[in-house]
Design an enzyme around this catalytic site. Structure first.
Site, PDB file in Angstrom:
ATOM      1  N   GLU A 276      10.304   1.352  10.071  1.00  0.00           N
ATOM      2  CA  GLU A 276      11.276   2.458   9.915  1.00  0.00           C
ATOM      3  C   GLU A 276      10.498   3.734  10.168  1.00  0.00           C
ATOM      4  O   GLU A 276       9.645   4.103   9.362  1.00  0.00           O
ATOM      5  CB  GLU A 276      11.836   2.463   8.490  1.00  0.00           C
ATOM      6  CG  GLU A 276      12.610   1.221   8.107  1.00  0.00           C
ATOM      7  CD  GLU A 276      13.986   1.185   8.734  1.00  0.00           C
ATOM      8  OE1 GLU A 276      14.425   2.210   9.298  1.00  0.00           O
ATOM      9  OE2 GLU A 276      14.624   0.124   8.668  1.00  0.00           O
TER      10      GLU A 276
ATOM     11  N   GLU B 266       9.497  16.083  15.504  1.00  0.00           N
ATOM     12  CA  GLU B 266      10.045  16.014  14.151  1.00  0.00           C
ATOM     13  C   GLU B 266       9.501  17.203  13.344  1.00  0.00           C
ATOM     14  O   GLU B 266       8.310  17.496  13.401  1.00  0.00           O
ATOM     15  CB  GLU B 266       9.593  14.692  13.520  1.00  0.00           C
ATOM     16  CG  GLU B 266      10.301  14.375  12.243  1.00  0.00           C
ATOM     17  CD  GLU B 266       9.894  13.015  11.656  1.00  0.00           C
ATOM     18  OE1 GLU B 266       8.720  12.631  11.801  1.00  0.00           O
ATOM     19  OE2 GLU B 266      10.740  12.349  11.051  1.00  0.00           O
TER      20      GLU B 266
ATOM     21  N   CYS C 206      13.476  11.664   7.047  1.00  0.00           N
ATOM     22  CA  CYS C 206      13.555  11.141   8.411  1.00  0.00           C
ATOM     23  C   CYS C 206      14.939  11.350   9.012  1.00  0.00           C
ATOM     24  O   CYS C 206      15.092  11.377  10.220  1.00  0.00           O
ATOM     25  CB  CYS C 206      13.192   9.664   8.419  1.00  0.00           C
ATOM     26  SG  CYS C 206      14.098   8.747   7.167  1.00  0.00           S
TER      27      CYS C 206
ATOM     28  N   LYS D 171       0.869  -1.170   0.000  1.00  0.00           N
ATOM     29  CA  LYS D 171       0.000   0.000   0.000  1.00  0.00           C
ATOM     30  C   LYS D 171       0.909   1.225   0.000  1.00  0.00           C
ATOM     31  O   LYS D 171       1.535   1.540   1.005  1.00  0.00           O
ATOM     32  CB  LYS D 171      -0.893   0.032   1.251  1.00  0.00           C
ATOM     33  CG  LYS D 171      -1.983   1.077   1.116  1.00  0.00           C
ATOM     34  CD  LYS D 171      -2.393   1.731   2.410  1.00  0.00           C
ATOM     35  CE  LYS D 171      -1.484   2.821   2.862  1.00  0.00           C
ATOM     36  NZ  LYS D 171      -1.375   3.990   1.944  1.00  0.00           N
TER      37      LYS D 171
HETATM   38  P1  NAP Z   1       2.468   8.290   7.833  1.00  0.00           P
HETATM   39  O1  NAP Z   1       1.397   9.276   7.935  1.00  0.00           O
HETATM   40  O2  NAP Z   1       2.765   7.432   8.998  1.00  0.00           O
HETATM   41  O3  NAP Z   1       2.150   7.417   6.542  1.00  0.00           O
HETATM   42  C1  NAP Z   1       2.994   6.373   6.132  1.00  0.00           C
HETATM   43  C2  NAP Z   1       2.168   5.359   5.400  1.00  0.00           C
HETATM   44  O4  NAP Z   1       1.246   4.779   6.320  1.00  0.00           O
HETATM   45  C3  NAP Z   1       1.325   5.952   4.270  1.00  0.00           C
HETATM   46  O5  NAP Z   1       1.231   5.014   3.231  1.00  0.00           O
HETATM   47  C4  NAP Z   1      -0.010   6.142   4.957  1.00  0.00           C
HETATM   48  O6  NAP Z   1      -1.118   6.172   4.071  1.00  0.00           O
HETATM   49  C5  NAP Z   1      -0.056   4.904   5.811  1.00  0.00           C
HETATM   50  N1  NAP Z   1      -1.016   4.949   6.905  1.00  0.00           N
HETATM   51  C6  NAP Z   1      -1.418   6.009   7.641  1.00  0.00           C
HETATM   52  N2  NAP Z   1      -2.321   5.615   8.565  1.00  0.00           N
HETATM   53  C7  NAP Z   1      -2.507   4.274   8.394  1.00  0.00           C
HETATM   54  C8  NAP Z   1      -3.312   3.278   9.010  1.00  0.00           C
HETATM   55  N3  NAP Z   1      -4.118   3.570  10.031  1.00  0.00           N
HETATM   56  N4  NAP Z   1      -3.247   2.014   8.557  1.00  0.00           N
HETATM   57  C9  NAP Z   1      -2.429   1.698   7.528  1.00  0.00           C
HETATM   58  N5  NAP Z   1      -1.647   2.578   6.910  1.00  0.00           N
HETATM   59  C10 NAP Z   1      -1.661   3.857   7.337  1.00  0.00           C
HETATM   60  O7  NAP Z   1       3.855   8.990   7.451  1.00  0.00           O
HETATM   61  P2  NAP Z   1       4.128   9.977   6.263  1.00  0.00           P
HETATM   62  O8  NAP Z   1       3.662  11.314   6.670  1.00  0.00           O
HETATM   63  O9  NAP Z   1       3.649   9.428   4.972  1.00  0.00           O
HETATM   64  O10 NAP Z   1       5.705   9.921   6.191  1.00  0.00           O
HETATM   65  C11 NAP Z   1       6.503  10.729   6.954  1.00  0.00           C
HETATM   66  C12 NAP Z   1       7.063   9.944   8.130  1.00  0.00           C
HETATM   67  O11 NAP Z   1       7.830   8.849   7.633  1.00  0.00           O
HETATM   68  C13 NAP Z   1       8.034  10.764   8.942  1.00  0.00           C
HETATM   69  O12 NAP Z   1       7.803  10.566  10.308  1.00  0.00           O
HETATM   70  C14 NAP Z   1       9.389  10.211   8.523  1.00  0.00           C
HETATM   71  O13 NAP Z   1      10.399  10.412   9.487  1.00  0.00           O
HETATM   72  C15 NAP Z   1       9.076   8.777   8.289  1.00  0.00           C
HETATM   73  N6  NAP Z   1      10.068   8.145   7.418  1.00  0.00           N
HETATM   74  C16 NAP Z   1      10.930   7.256   7.978  1.00  0.00           C
HETATM   75  C17 NAP Z   1      11.901   6.678   7.197  1.00  0.00           C
HETATM   76  C18 NAP Z   1      12.854   5.686   7.794  1.00  0.00           C
HETATM   77  O14 NAP Z   1      13.480   4.962   7.037  1.00  0.00           O
HETATM   78  N7  NAP Z   1      12.991   5.603   9.107  1.00  0.00           N
HETATM   79  C19 NAP Z   1      11.985   6.973   5.843  1.00  0.00           C
HETATM   80  C20 NAP Z   1      11.082   7.892   5.299  1.00  0.00           C
HETATM   81  C21 NAP Z   1      10.114   8.460   6.112  1.00  0.00           C
HETATM   82  P3  NAP Z   1      -1.677   7.603   3.556  1.00  0.00           P
HETATM   83  O15 NAP Z   1      -0.630   8.141   2.662  1.00  0.00           O
HETATM   84  O16 NAP Z   1      -2.938   7.262   2.838  1.00  0.00           O
HETATM   85  O17 NAP Z   1      -1.909   8.442   4.761  1.00  0.00           O
END
Ligand code: NAP
Length: 475
Positions: A244, A379, A278, A168
């Site tokens: 991650e 963050e 991140c 997804k």
């Molecule tokens: P997010 O809101 O947690 O979303 C990540 C993914 O999860 C998206 O595909 C999102 O779908 C999905 N999602 C959200 N709620 C969900 C639920 N209840 N059930 C299943 N899936 C769900 O994060 P983001 O804003 O996209 O990304 C930014 C974050 O990613 C930051 O905190 C960043 O630090 C972290 N990140 C970490 C790394 C690493 O390697 N550690 C790398 C890149 C990013 P939708 O798009 O439809 O909301």
């Protein structure tokens, strides 16, 4: 959506629009899937596992190698799509496509390095054999900020190990996910080995991914808040979990460092992907003896950054992904301003001219940042560089470690002893010593504490998709 080798609409017939964050224009629409579609995708992956897991490592390697070649040959069109869909400047998109393809090549090679061992027995009539086998169906959930490399970093090792995948992708970047899947299917993956469900409502799909007994593993990249919830659901069904998550990277300049060199490094690193990374530095610790020169250099660099549509020449900082992201940065900067931070550069949304229809925030430097400001702990995910002045180099490691996150940290020093003590003392998974890019497909990537569980890339990347089987043979 891709289910069992067919590009399909959602069962509901619904779709959603994908928007360019620089212009607000629609750039396409994709199927708006739900729980029913997720179940079909899992069925396809579960069926395909029976044959894919039996292919030889050489066959799987060959597919990944072909995918690497195809992605490399499509680098320019993929980069263009990424800039239009996600916003980062074209040069950065090209760098990401290269990074994404590196995982395909690396895991094409790692596929052939999965080995077992003979182990000693106390009995002369017994032999022990321990081998690695693929875990099974992998459910992957990915974010929008690195919309191609976050896919290959998971799918590359999963396929190399012999697993099948249901993905997804993020709601904001499904077109990059589709283009990545086109690369993989064109490389010759059999039907059902990779499947993708796009959706604007992630929770029902996440619920299926984490509760279906046919899914053996959840791999998630995204925020700590969502990762925590999904990991808990997956764990309650005894799925294997890699997450991650977010970060809050310290960037420490030691008193012996060259403040100009360090400030140039900070300016280059902080504004990559408009700070939506991140591993982006969130706390710049500078000794008071170097603060003036460091801040002067940082500010002059940041003032020169051009913000705009990433397709345009000279643009170094693109838009943020959406309005919520701009509002979050605005709230953090206002909080810092109200609590006494200086704002020598930036500190506002950009709303006029070419910025009027996109989600732009001016590259910003904050000075005199203090622990009571929200930006010190939360963050940021935006183009804001918060500078914290410190007095005692003996305490700065402790200050840097004072966070629940533990993903990346950066150190500037000319002294090998200082560098080594910092490397050993910092509780973070990735540490750059005078190095603003301590990442590569060949090294483990991942964090400690609230930044996650597991590692991607490197030798460890494939082991996340394998489990151990031991045989005792009486002879
Ligand atoms: P997010 O809101 O947690 O979303 C990540 C993914 O999860 C998206 O595909 C999102 O779908 C999905 N999602 C959200 N709620 C969900 C639920 N209840 N059930 C299943 N899936 C769900 O994060 P983001 O804003 O996209 O990304 C930014 C974050 O990613 C930051 O905190 C960043 O630090 C972290 N990140 C970490 C790394 C690493 O390697 N550690 C790398 C890149 C990013 P939708 O798009 O439809 O909301």
């Amino acid at each position: 959506m891709l289910i069992n080798g067919e590009w399909t609409e959602a069962r509901s017939g619904l779709s959603f629009e994908v928007l360019n964050p620089a212009t607000g224009e629609s750039i396409g629409s994709v199927a708006d899937g739900g729980a029913e579609d997720a179940l079909l995708a899992i069925t396809a992956a579960h069926d395909a596992f029976k044959t894919w897991s039996k292919t030889t490592a050489y066959e799987r390697s060959a597919v990944l190698y072909r995918a690497w070649e195809i992605m490399t040959s499509r680098a320019d069109e993929l980069a263009h799509l990424m800039t239009v869909e996600q916003g980062k400047p074209l040069k950065a998109s090209k760098a990401e496509v290269k990074y994404a393809s590196d995982f395909l090549l690396w895991f094409a090679e790692e596929a052939k390095r999965v080995v077992g061992e003979w182990l000693p027995s106390q009995r002369p009539d017994q032999r022990f054999l321990s081998v690695k086998v693929p875990v099974g169906v992998v459910a992957a959930i990915t974010p929008w900020n690195y919309p191609i490399s976050m896919l290959t970093r998971k799918i590359g090792p999963a396929l190399a190990a012999g697993c099948t995948v249901v993905l997804k992708p993020a709601e904001a970047t499904p077109l990059c996910a589709k283009a990545t899947f086109d690369v993989l299917t064109d490389a010759g993956l059999p039907d059902g080995v990779i499947n993708m469900v796009t959706t604007s409502n992630p929770a029902p799909v996440g619920d299926i991914f984490t509760s279906d007994p046919r899914v053996a593993k959840l791999t998630f990249t995204g925020s700590t808040a969502v990762g925590r919830v999904l990991a808990a659901k997956a764990a309650s069904n005894l799925q294997r979990v890699s997450v991650e998550l977010g970060g809050h990277a310290p960037f420490i300049v030691f008193p012996d460092a060259d403040p100009v060199h360090a400030a140039k490094g900070a300016a280059a690193l902080k504004f990559l992907n408009a700070g939506q990374a991140c591993i982006s530095p969130n706390r710049l610790y500078v000794p008071s003896s170097l603060a003036d020169l460091f801040q002067e250099t940082l500010c002059s660099r940041v003032e020169r950054l051009q913000t705009g549509n990433g397709l345009h020449d000279g643009v170094g900082v693109g838009p943020l992904i959406n309005e919520v992201a701009v509002a979050k940065v605005e709230t953090q900067v206002e909080d810092a301003r109200n609590k006494g931070a200086g704002i020598p550069v930036g500190g506002m949304r950009l709303v006029n001219g070419e910025h009027s229809n996109g989600h732009f925030y001016a590259p910003t430097v904050l000075t005199d940042v203090k622990p009571e400001m929200s930006i010190y702990r939360e963050e940021t995910f935006g183009p804001v560089a918060p500078v914290i002045t410190y007095e005692d180099p003996e305490q700065v490691i402790e200050m840097a470690n004072d966070t629940n996150y533990g993903l990346a940290a950066y150190v500037y020093t000319k002294e090998i002893g200082v560098a080594m003590r910092a490397f050993e003392g910092l509780r973070f998974g990735i540490i750059g010593i005078n190095d603003v890019n301590p990442t590569s497909a060949s090294v483990p990537f991942g964090g400690m504490g609230d930044s996650g569980i597991g590692r991607e890339g490197g030798h460890e990347g494939i082991s996340e998709y394998l489990e151990t089987k031991t045989g005792g043979f009486a002879i």
